[in-house]
Motif scaffolding. Structure first.
Motif, PDB file in Angstrom:
ATOM      1  N   GLU A  89       3.420  32.918  11.031  1.00 13.23           N
ATOM      2  CA  GLU A  89       2.167  32.421  10.465  1.00 13.23           C
ATOM      3  C   GLU A  89       2.347  31.170   9.602  1.00 13.23           C
ATOM      4  OE1 GLU A  89       3.385  35.533  10.243  1.00 13.23           O
ATOM      5  OE2 GLU A  89       2.922  36.454   8.282  1.00 13.23           O
ATOM      6  N   ASP A  90       3.587  30.744   9.400  1.00 14.78           N
ATOM      7  CA  ASP A  90       3.838  29.466   8.724  1.00 14.78           C
ATOM      8  C   ASP A  90       3.765  28.299   9.694  1.00 14.78           C
ATOM      9  OD1 ASP A  90       6.351  31.134   6.782  1.00 14.78           O
ATOM     10  OD2 ASP A  90       4.346  30.536   6.099  1.00 14.78           O
ATOM     11  N   THR A  91       3.634  28.594  10.978  1.00 17.49           N
ATOM     12  CA  THR A  91       3.511  27.532  11.981  1.00 17.49           C
ATOM     13  C   THR A  91       2.300  26.655  11.668  1.00 17.49           C
ATOM     14  OG1 THR A  91       4.594  28.805  13.726  1.00 17.49           O
ATOM     15  CG2 THR A  91       3.080  27.055  14.421  1.00 17.49           C
ATOM     16  N   ALA A  92       2.546  25.353  11.531  1.00 15.21           N
ATOM     17  CA  ALA A  92       1.485  24.435  11.117  1.00 15.21           C
ATOM     18  C   ALA A  92       2.010  23.006  11.153  1.00 15.21           C
ATOM     19  CB  ALA A  92       1.021  24.766   9.699  1.00 15.21           C
ATOM     20  N   VAL A  93       1.085  22.074  11.022  1.00 15.14           N
ATOM     21  CA  VAL A  93       1.450  20.698  10.699  1.00 15.14           C
ATOM     22  C   VAL A  93       1.453  20.597   9.184  1.00 15.14           C
ATOM     23  CG1 VAL A  93       0.866  18.261  10.894  1.00 15.14           C
ATOM     24  CG2 VAL A  93       0.451  19.812  12.831  1.00 15.14           C
ATOM     25  N   TYR A  94       2.555  20.149   8.630  1.00 22.38           N
ATOM     26  CA  TYR A  94       2.713  20.042   7.182  1.00 22.38           C
ATOM     27  C   TYR A  94       2.535  18.587   6.754  1.00 22.38           C
ATOM     28  CZ  TYR A  94       4.184  24.859   6.792  1.00 22.38           C
ATOM     29  OH  TYR A  94       4.195  26.234   6.809  1.00 22.38           O
ATOM     30  N   TYR A  95       1.713  18.403   5.720  1.00 26.41           N
ATOM     31  CA  TYR A  95       1.370  17.080   5.229  1.00 26.41           C
ATOM     32  C   TYR A  95       1.850  16.904   3.794  1.00 26.41           C
ATOM     33  CZ  TYR A  95      -1.887  16.929   9.175  1.00 26.41           C
ATOM     34  OH  TYR A  95      -2.444  16.953  10.434  1.00 26.41           O
ATOM     35  N   CYS A  96       2.425  15.762   3.545  1.00 24.79           N
ATOM     36  CA  CYS A  96       2.768  15.335   2.200  1.00 24.79           C
ATOM     37  C   CYS A  96       1.552  14.636   1.600  1.00 24.79           C
ATOM     38  CB  CYS A  96       3.950  14.373   2.322  1.00 24.79           C
ATOM     39  SG  CYS A  96       4.383  13.452   0.866  1.00 24.79           S
ATOM     40  N   ALA A  97       1.353  14.793   0.293  1.00 23.64           N
ATOM     41  CA  ALA A  97       0.209  14.172  -0.355  1.00 23.64           C
ATOM     42  C   ALA A  97       0.582  13.664  -1.737  1.00 23.64           C
ATOM     43  CB  ALA A  97      -0.940  15.171  -0.452  1.00 23.64           C
ATOM     44  N   GLN A 154       0.845  -1.183   0.000  1.00 21.82           N
ATOM     45  CA  GLN A 154       0.000   0.000   0.000  1.00 21.82           C
ATOM     46  C   GLN A 154       0.888   1.244   0.000  1.00 21.82           C
ATOM     47  OE1 GLN A 154       0.618  -1.971   2.422  1.00 21.82           O
ATOM     48  NE2 GLN A 154       0.567  -1.009   4.418  1.00 21.82           N
ATOM     49  N   VAL A 155       0.286   2.352  -0.421  1.00 25.11           N
ATOM     50  CA  VAL A 155       1.031   3.606  -0.491  1.00 25.11           C
ATOM     51  C   VAL A 155       1.293   4.118   0.918  1.00 25.11           C
ATOM     52  CG1 VAL A 155       0.965   6.003  -1.264  1.00 25.11           C
ATOM     53  CG2 VAL A 155       0.050   4.189  -2.737  1.00 25.11           C
ATOM     54  N   GLN A 156       2.546   4.475   1.161  1.00 29.00           N
ATOM     55  CA  GLN A 156       2.917   5.099   2.429  1.00 29.00           C
ATOM     56  C   GLN A 156       3.732   6.343   2.158  1.00 29.00           C
ATOM     57  OE1 GLN A 156       4.838   2.028   4.861  1.00 29.00           O
ATOM     58  NE2 GLN A 156       2.943   1.883   6.037  1.00 29.00           N
ATOM     59  N   LEU A 157       3.417   7.390   2.890  1.00 28.54           N
ATOM     60  CA  LEU A 157       4.128   8.658   2.791  1.00 28.54           C
ATOM     61  C   LEU A 157       4.596   9.024   4.193  1.00 28.54           C
ATOM     62  CD1 LEU A 157       1.553  10.579   0.551  1.00 28.54           C
ATOM     63  CD2 LEU A 157       3.590   9.356  -0.213  1.00 28.54           C
ATOM     64  N   VAL A 158       5.886   9.291   4.333  1.00 25.04           N
ATOM     65  CA  VAL A 158       6.451   9.595   5.645  1.00 25.04           C
ATOM     66  C   VAL A 158       7.229  10.902   5.569  1.00 25.04           C
ATOM     67  CG1 VAL A 158       7.937   8.815   7.513  1.00 25.04           C
ATOM     68  CG2 VAL A 158       6.614   7.142   6.198  1.00 25.04           C
ATOM     69  N   GLU A 159       6.730  11.895   6.307  1.00 24.49           N
ATOM     70  CA  GLU A 159       7.382  13.199   6.319  1.00 24.49           C
ATOM     71  C   GLU A 159       8.463  13.240   7.400  1.00 24.49           C
ATOM     72  OE1 GLU A 159       2.867  14.167   5.740  1.00 24.49           O
ATOM     73  OE2 GLU A 159       4.085  12.810   6.951  1.00 24.49           O
ATOM     74  N   SER A 160       9.420  14.111   7.190  1.00 20.50           N
ATOM     75  CA  SER A 160      10.453  14.388   8.186  1.00 20.50           C
ATOM     76  C   SER A 160      10.989  15.786   7.950  1.00 20.50           C
ATOM     77  CB  SER A 160      11.586  13.360   8.108  1.00 20.50           C
ATOM     78  OG  SER A 160      12.202  13.391   6.842  1.00 20.50           O
ATOM     79  N   GLY A 161      11.728  16.296   8.934  1.00 21.99           N
ATOM     80  CA  GLY A 161      12.382  17.581   8.760  1.00 21.99           C
ATOM     81  C   GLY A 161      11.732  18.745   9.476  1.00 21.99           C
ATOM     82  N   GLY A 162      10.586  18.508  10.102  1.00 21.83           N
ATOM     83  CA  GLY A 162       9.953  19.587  10.846  1.00 21.83           C
ATOM     84  C   GLY A 162      10.741  19.937  12.096  1.00 21.83           C
ATOM     85  N   SER A 172      11.065  16.679   4.058  1.00 18.06           N
ATOM     86  CA  SER A 172      11.180  15.566   3.122  1.00 18.06           C
ATOM     87  C   SER A 172       9.969  14.663   3.265  1.00 18.06           C
ATOM     88  CB  SER A 172      12.444  14.751   3.403  1.00 18.06           C
ATOM     89  OG  SER A 172      13.611  15.539   3.263  1.00 18.06           O
ATOM     90  N   CYS A 173       9.633  13.985   2.180  1.00 21.69           N
ATOM     91  CA  CYS A 173       8.546  13.018   2.194  1.00 21.69           C
ATOM     92  C   CYS A 173       9.011  11.793   1.425  1.00 21.69           C
ATOM     93  CB  CYS A 173       7.294  13.603   1.569  1.00 21.69           C
ATOM     94  SG  CYS A 173       5.953  12.403   1.359  1.00 21.69           S
ATOM     95  N   ALA A 174       9.202  10.707   2.148  1.00 22.87           N
ATOM     96  CA  ALA A 174       9.623   9.449   1.533  1.00 22.87           C
ATOM     97  C   ALA A 174       8.389   8.627   1.191  1.00 22.87           C
ATOM     98  CB  ALA A 174      10.533   8.684   2.474  1.00 22.87           C
ATOM     99  N   ALA A 175       8.287   8.235  -0.069  1.00 20.31           N
ATOM    100  CA  ALA A 175       7.126   7.493  -0.551  1.00 20.31           C
ATOM    101  C   ALA A 175       7.490   6.043  -0.834  1.00 20.31           C
ATOM    102  CB  ALA A 175       6.572   8.147  -1.813  1.00 20.31           C
ATOM    103  N   SER A 176       6.554   5.152  -0.572  1.00 22.31           N
ATOM    104  CA  SER A 176       6.735   3.740  -0.895  1.00 22.31           C
ATOM    105  C   SER A 176       5.402   3.149  -1.316  1.00 22.31           C
ATOM    106  CB  SER A 176       7.306   2.975   0.300  1.00 22.31           C
ATOM    107  OG  SER A 176       6.442   3.063   1.405  1.00 22.31           O
ATOM    108  N   GLY A 177       5.484   2.009  -2.006  1.00 22.11           N
ATOM    109  CA  GLY A 177       4.268   1.332  -2.434  1.00 22.11           C
ATOM    110  C   GLY A 177       3.618   1.918  -3.667  1.00 22.11           C
ATOM    111  N   LEU A 178       4.360   2.711  -4.423  1.00 25.25           N
ATOM    112  CA  LEU A 178       3.812   3.343  -5.624  1.00 25.25           C
ATOM    113  C   LEU A 178       4.909   3.558  -6.646  1.00 25.25           C
ATOM    114  CD1 LEU A 178       3.227   7.166  -4.893  1.00 25.25           C
ATOM    115  CD2 LEU A 178       4.861   5.731  -3.711  1.00 25.25           C
TER     116      LEU A 178
END
Length: 122
Positions: A89-97, A1-9, A21-27
């Motif tokens: 104002e850039d403070t946030a949770v960042y999501y890879c998609a 299955q597709v997995q996306l894992v963010e890092s670097g925050g 960074s966003c490491a992708a697997s399963g695709l």
């Protein structure tokens, strides 16, 4: 299955830089449009940037244009978000998609990472 894992925050002072960074697997990575979204405190999740599978096309939210740069390395199945001149104002949770369906406006990707926190102090 597709997995996306963010890092670097992390925590950075205003005016500083971070690279996510966003490491992708399963695709088959190069077949997927990749993007970044964020959810600021008390706000809905919002689009930040996207890039085509080949990397030849990019698009940014007005709020980050000129400060953030999206990129990808298809050989490493990884996408990046270089964030410069950070503001509180850039403070946030960042999501890879990720998404391989044809693009539609109000893009809502079908694969998401778990998110990484970015905090910018003033």
């Amino acid at each position: 299955q597709v997995q996306l894992v963010e890092s670097g925050g992390g925590l950075v002072q205003a005016g500083g830089s971070l690279r996510l960074s966003c490491a992708a697997s399963g695709l088959t990575f190069s077949n997927y449009r990749m993007g970044w979204f964020r959810q600021r405190p008390g706000k809905e999740r919002e689009f930040v940037a996207r890039m085509s599978g080949s990397g030849g096309s990019t698009y940014y939210a007005d709020s980050v244009k000129g400060r953030f740069t999206i990129s990808r390395d298809n050989a490493k199945n990884t996408e990046y978000l270089q964030m410069n001149s950070l503001k509180p104002e850039d403070t946030a949770v960042y999501y890879c998609a990720a998404d391989r369906r044809p693009y539609r406006s109000n893009w809502s990707p079908n694969y998401w990472g778990q998110g990484t926190q970015v905090t910018v102090s003033s």
